[in-house]
Design an enzyme around this catalytic site. Structure first.
Site, PDB file in Angstrom:
ATOM      1  N   ALA A   1       0.998 -11.507 -10.303  1.00 34.37           N
ATOM      2  CA  ALA A   1       1.657 -10.958 -10.238  1.00 34.37           C
ATOM      3  C   ALA A   1       2.438 -11.787 -11.138  1.00 34.37           C
ATOM      4  O   ALA A   1       3.208 -11.778 -12.049  1.00 34.37           O
ATOM      5  CB  ALA A   1       2.455  -9.809  -9.288  1.00 34.37           C
TER       6      ALA A   1
ATOM      7  N   CYS B   1       8.483  -5.124   2.511  1.00 39.08           N
ATOM      8  CA  CYS B   1       8.667  -5.143   3.077  1.00 39.08           C
ATOM      9  C   CYS B   1       8.384  -5.959   5.075  1.00 39.08           C
ATOM     10  O   CYS B   1       7.730  -6.057   5.528  1.00 39.08           O
ATOM     11  CB  CYS B   1       7.492  -4.319   3.252  1.00 39.08           C
ATOM     12  SG  CYS B   1       6.049  -5.462   2.291  1.00 39.08           S
TER      13      CYS B   1
ATOM     14  N   ASP C   1      -0.594  -5.321 -11.298  1.00 29.62           N
ATOM     15  CA  ASP C   1      -1.469  -5.242  -9.540  1.00 29.62           C
ATOM     16  C   ASP C   1      -2.664  -6.301  -9.807  1.00 29.62           C
ATOM     17  O   ASP C   1      -3.347  -6.662 -10.799  1.00 29.62           O
ATOM     18  CB  ASP C   1      -1.676  -3.891  -8.778  1.00 29.62           C
ATOM     19  CG  ASP C   1      -1.057  -3.936  -7.670  1.00 29.62           C
ATOM     20  OD1 ASP C   1      -0.759  -3.622  -7.320  1.00 29.62           O
ATOM     21  OD2 ASP C   1      -2.322  -4.603  -7.489  1.00 29.62           O
TER      22      ASP C   1
END
Length: 315
Positions: free
Chosen positions: A199, A259, A170
């Site tokens: 990332a 998402c 992360d």
């Protein structure tokens, strides 16, 4: 009374679904309170008043929340794009009670440490609960890589499911520190490692190092939060899939998540498949997941079904 009636209805469903008070209590319009998000962490609740009406009615919301659920601490998380569109300021404050340390949250056998005051969004993403559980089934005895890990979502679930080792990647040092605390609370510190950095850059570096994992999970932020960003977002998801696929051992598994409201399931699936193919890998799609039932959606409002998770087995 109007607010309390909706909270009572929402609470009844969550108490049916979960045996511990850790869940999304209110998921905006699907629970009859448009623009309001409430996540519950035991005796603490985090409220996101993302619509102007809820900002105006925040005192009534808090009073009803305390009366219906019995929570003693309520935190207002006033951050995010939705509030900006409503002309509301970004601000986070403790409305009642207090929190002195991250809250330990049990989920899928793992323990997560949620920073409900200074963390991202409300401090933890409850929506991935069923997808964490599925990925954990793939991870027995496995070496797992959790990219865009936040506080260790998939990695800690994998350890709880019997993974031999998990590595979390992360960009946020505080998030990785919380993930490390979670692994320690589970007694799995020796089996957990972190790597901070961008990332994409980390995945490229790992490929150059010849690293391979039995299970690789990528759960990035929303690359396509709105329609103007859709094409760039789909290209980013394709790149994630291509870089991640290169790190999966033959016969291993790749779990990809989105998402993004603007990217529907078909578009996300196609981008993921292209990325895997461009990595020179053949795949089988074995699982398609969505948000847990504490994140209900209105059938007539397709945009509320924002979360998508795909699991592939790679040759």
């Amino acid at each position: 009374d109007w607010i309390a009636a909706r909270l009572t209805k929402a609470l009844a469903m969550r108490e049916t679904l979960y045996d511990a008070p850790f869940y999304r209590l209110v998921h905006a319009e699907a629970d009859g309170l448009p623009g309001v998000i409430i996540d519950r962490f035991g005796d603490t609740a985090v409220v996101q008043p993302n619509a102007a009406w809820s900002e105006t009615a925040i005192e009534a919301i808090v009073a009803a929340l305390k009366a219906v659920t019995g929570v003693t601490t309520v935190i207002k998380n006033g951050s995010g794009r939705a509030r900006t569109l409503e002309g509301l300021p970004e601000e986070t404050s403790v409305l009642c009670g207090g929190v002195e340390a991250p809250i330990a949250v049990p989920m899928n056998g793992a323990i997560y440490m949620a920073d409900v005051v200074g963390g991202q969004k409300t401090g933890l993403f409850f929506d991935q609960r069923p997808n964490h559980a599925f990925a954990a089934k793939l991870a027995k005895g496995a070496r797992v890589l959790d990219v865009f890990s936040h506080v260790g979502g998939f990695g800690l679930a994998a350890l709880a499911g019997g993974a031999a080792h998990a590595t979390a990647v992360d960009g946020s040092a505080p998030a990785l520190d919380l993930a490390t605390q979670g692994a320690a609370a589970m007694g799995r510190s020796e089996d957990f490692a972190t790597r901070q950095g961008d990332a994409f850059a980390v995945m490229e570096a790992m490929a150059e190092e010849g690293a391979q994992f039995d299970v690789v999970v990528c759960d990035p932020p929303a690359f396509a939060p709105a329609k103007p960003a859709l094409q760039a977002g789909l290209r980013a998801y394709e790149r994630v899939a291509r870089l991640a696929a290169a790190l999966v051992a033959p016969g291993g598994y790749l779990v990809l998540c989105s998402c993004s409201h603007a990217a529907d399931l078909s578009s996300f699936r196609n981008s993921s498949a292209r990325g895997i193919g461009r990595a020179g890998r053949r795949s089988q799609l074995i699982y398609t997941g969505q948000a847990g039932p504490d994140h209900p959606m209105l059938p007539q409002l397709a945009e509320s079904g924002y979360l998508k998770a795909l699991a592939f087995r790679l040759d």
